[in-house]
Motif scaffolding. Structure first.
Motif, PDB file in Angstrom:
ATOM      1  N   GLU A   1       0.848  -1.193   0.000  1.00 14.11           N
ATOM      2  CA  GLU A   1       0.000   0.000   0.000  1.00 14.11           C
ATOM      3  C   GLU A   1       0.880   1.239   0.000  1.00 14.11           C
ATOM      4  O   GLU A   1       1.982   1.220   0.546  1.00 14.11           O
TER       5      GLU A   1
ATOM      6  N   GLN B   1      -3.219  -3.231   8.056  1.00 12.27           N
ATOM      7  CA  GLN B   1      -4.013  -3.013   9.259  1.00 12.27           C
ATOM      8  C   GLN B   1      -3.447  -3.810  10.439  1.00 12.27           C
ATOM      9  O   GLN B   1      -3.289  -3.280  11.545  1.00 12.27           O
TER      10      GLN B   1
ATOM     11  N   GLN C   1      -6.138   0.361   3.958  1.00 14.09           N
ATOM     12  CA  GLN C   1      -7.058  -0.468   3.190  1.00 14.09           C
ATOM     13  C   GLN C   1      -6.713  -1.947   3.320  1.00 14.09           C
ATOM     14  O   GLN C   1      -7.577  -2.771   3.564  1.00 14.09           O
TER      15      GLN C   1
ATOM     16  N   ASP D   1      -4.477   6.543   8.985  1.00 14.02           N
ATOM     17  CA  ASP D   1      -5.840   6.767   9.466  1.00 14.02           C
ATOM     18  C   ASP D   1      -6.857   5.922   8.718  1.00 14.02           C
ATOM     19  O   ASP D   1      -7.948   5.661   9.212  1.00 14.02           O
ATOM     20  N   ASN D   2      -6.477   5.503   7.500  1.00 16.49           N
ATOM     21  CA  ASN D   2      -7.454   4.792   6.707  1.00 16.49           C
ATOM     22  C   ASN D   2      -6.797   3.659   5.907  1.00 16.49           C
ATOM     23  O   ASN D   2      -6.866   3.628   4.682  1.00 16.49           O
TER      24      ASN D   2
ATOM     25  N   SER E   1      -1.683  10.266   6.170  1.00 12.24           N
ATOM     26  CA  SER E   1      -3.030  10.140   6.733  1.00 12.24           C
ATOM     27  C   SER E   1      -3.781   8.990   6.073  1.00 12.24           C
ATOM     28  O   SER E   1      -4.540   8.270   6.727  1.00 12.24           O
ATOM     29  N   GLU E   2      -3.554   8.793   4.778  1.00 14.68           N
ATOM     30  CA  GLU E   2      -4.183   7.639   4.115  1.00 14.68           C
ATOM     31  C   GLU E   2      -3.717   6.331   4.735  1.00 14.68           C
ATOM     32  O   GLU E   2      -4.512   5.422   5.007  1.00 14.68           O
TER      33      GLU E   2
END
Lengths: 253, 255
Positions: A229, A246, A241, A238-239, A234-235
């Motif tokens: 990834e 994760q 995919q 905070d987010n 912030s991508e």
């Protein structure tokens, strides 16, 4: 991040792979990496150990030889046998996990050796530049010391300014704080932050997620030799995919 | 009374012993300026050793660099002329090390003098070559171990700054390697000084031969041989002392 966004690509990596052969077949340390590093950017590479992030970084100045793919640095394909890698490395500084200062030379000589021998700078010019850099990292009084007399944090700050003495266009950091005692990590990160602010192009392999968030202009997450990834801090933080990212972030944050 | 006689006898014995020593000393060293055999012999020994050391270091460093370059880089090298040359030179160096370390120095010296340089009349030069080539093989292994002991990070740091392989060796690796192996190198030179004592085999008047000539003239073995032994010992002790001072200096530079 930085205002310096002329977006000129300084390093272009295309389908970069490195494999080793063993009895069962090929093992890929790097598996088809493609990305660009732009001028003034701070690229942070994160990932679990054994993910190939250090191998990737060390491929950028050919300390590791990729088996496939190309790396173009300032318009020159450095993986081609015709390119003069020694000349190109002068423009790509590197900072190592274990500092790798030269123990037989004083701090000042550590810093001036390459500029004097490779750039043919005069002793006076090289020393003036080195002293100015030493002052910037607050180690002016250690100019005549030997590396063994310094703390880990001081050694790494010296290693950074030693690389800067060659006026590189890019600085590569290979886990620059991983070998440091916790109380010394901050002083090294501060120097790196200041460098980033001054517009230096940097590629940083690190476990310091705080640094990645705060200073990185782009973050790459690697696993098993691949880029899993890629995005802004912030991508990524905070987010996220990808599931592997994760679970990685769950462990380190 | 008895004690007095005994004391007298001891004194007499001592006196005659001293007299005998004095006589022996005189005929071995003073008569016919025989001490000159030792002086000239020592001068020859020192000259042979000095030039052999220089040759040994030069050969040793070159051989060590070939060997360690081969071992460090051959896997990573692209096929081509450079790789072929490196493999070739490495094989030559390995052969050199095997032959030289596998045969006695005195045999090498005689082969050099009686066969390879049979037409040469300069025995000293032949001896310098023989001992230098011999020493080079041992120095090579010492320096190679020094080079291999330097952390690979030092190479990488040098290369990452833009130094080529040779420059990295010259400015960064070799200075540290030499410092690490200084005691082993000093030992090699101590061995070399003493090894030159076989120079007499090819008719060179070195220190050992000088003592032996005196012995053959005076038919007294004790004095000339002990004198020779003492001179070697003194030279080695002085040399060891110098090395200790040098080591301390080098170490101080890092503290």
């Amino acid at each position: 991040m930085s205002a310096d966004k002329n977006n000129e690509v300084i390093i272009s990596v295309n389908e970069l792979s490195k494999h080793f052969k063993n009895k069962t077949g090929k093992i890929y340390a790097l598996d088809g990496i493609t990305t660009d590093i732009r001028r003034g950017e701070v690229l942070v590479i994160i990932g679990p150990s054994g993910s190939g992030k250090s191998t990737f970084l060390r491929s950028l100045n050919l300390l590791e030889r990729p088996t496939e793919g190309t790396i173009t640095f300032e318009g020159v394909d450095i993986t081609s046998p015709e390119s003069d890698i020694n000349k190109l490395r002068q423009k790509m500084g590197m900072v190592f996990q274990h500092f790798n200062l030269f123990p037989h030379l004083t701090i000042l000589d550590n810093m001036t050796l390459a500029p004097r021998k490779l750039l043919k700078m005069s002793k006076e010019d090289a020393e003036a530049k080195a002293l100015e850099l030493l002052e910037r990292v607050g180690l002016l009084d250690r100019a005549d010391a030997y590396p063994s007399q310094l703390s880990g944090g001081q050694k790494q700050r010296i290693a950074i300014v030693r690389a800067l003495c060659m006026s590189p266009d890019v600085l590569l950091f290979d886990e620059p704080t991983s070998a440091l005692d916790p109380e010394m990590v901050g002083e090294v990160l501060d120097v790196m932050k200041a460098l980033a602010k001054s517009g230096m192009t940097m590629a940083v392999v690190t476990h310091e997620m705080g640094f990645a968030k705060e200073v990185g202009s782009r973050v790459i997450f690697m696993d098993e030799g691949k880029i899993i990834e890629e995005g802004t801090p912030s991508e990524i933080f905070d987010n996220p995919q990808n599931e592997r990212l994760q679970s990685f972030l769950a462990k380190v944050l | 009374m008895y004690n007095f006689i005994l004391a007298n006898r001891v004194a007499l014995d001592l006196n005659s012993w001293f007299a005998k020593i004095k006589d022996e000393f005189y005929i071995n060293f003073i008569a016919e300026d025989r001490y000159m055999y030792l002086v000239k012999g020592l001068w020859m020994t020192l000259r042979i050793t000095f030039f052999a050391v220089l040759l040994g270091i030069a050969l040793g460093v070159i051989a060590a660099i070939v060997r360690s370059t081969h071992d460090k880089t051959i896997k990573e090298m692209r096929p081509g002329l450079a790789k072929g040359l490196l493999i070739f030179f490495n094989a030559i160096v390995k052969l050199y090390l095997t032959v030289i370390r596998g045969t006695p120095v005195v045999v090498q010296l005689m082969i050099m003098y009686y066969i390879i340089f049979a037409s040469s009349t300069n025995a000293m030069l032949v001896a310098v070559l023989a001992f230098g080539i011999n020493s080079g093989a041992y120095v090579a292994e010492i320096i190679r171990s020094g080079i291999m002991s330097i952390d690979n990070g030092q190479f990488e740091a040098g290369r990452s700054l833009g130094f080529n392989y040779i420059q990295t060796m010259y400015y960064i690796v070799i200075p540290q390697a030499l410092k690490n192996v200084l005691p082993a190198l000093a030992n090699e030179f101590i061995v070399l000084i003493k090894e030159t004592s076989v120079s007499g085999y090819v008719g060179i008047m070195d220190l050992t031969r000088g003592g032996d000539v005196i012995r053959s003239r005076t038919f007294v073995a004790f004095m000339p041989l002990f004198a020779v032994a003492a001179i070697y010992l003194i030279i080695v002790v002085i040399f060891s002392k110098l090395v200790t001072v040098m080591e301390r200096r080098l170490r101080n530079s890092e503290r």
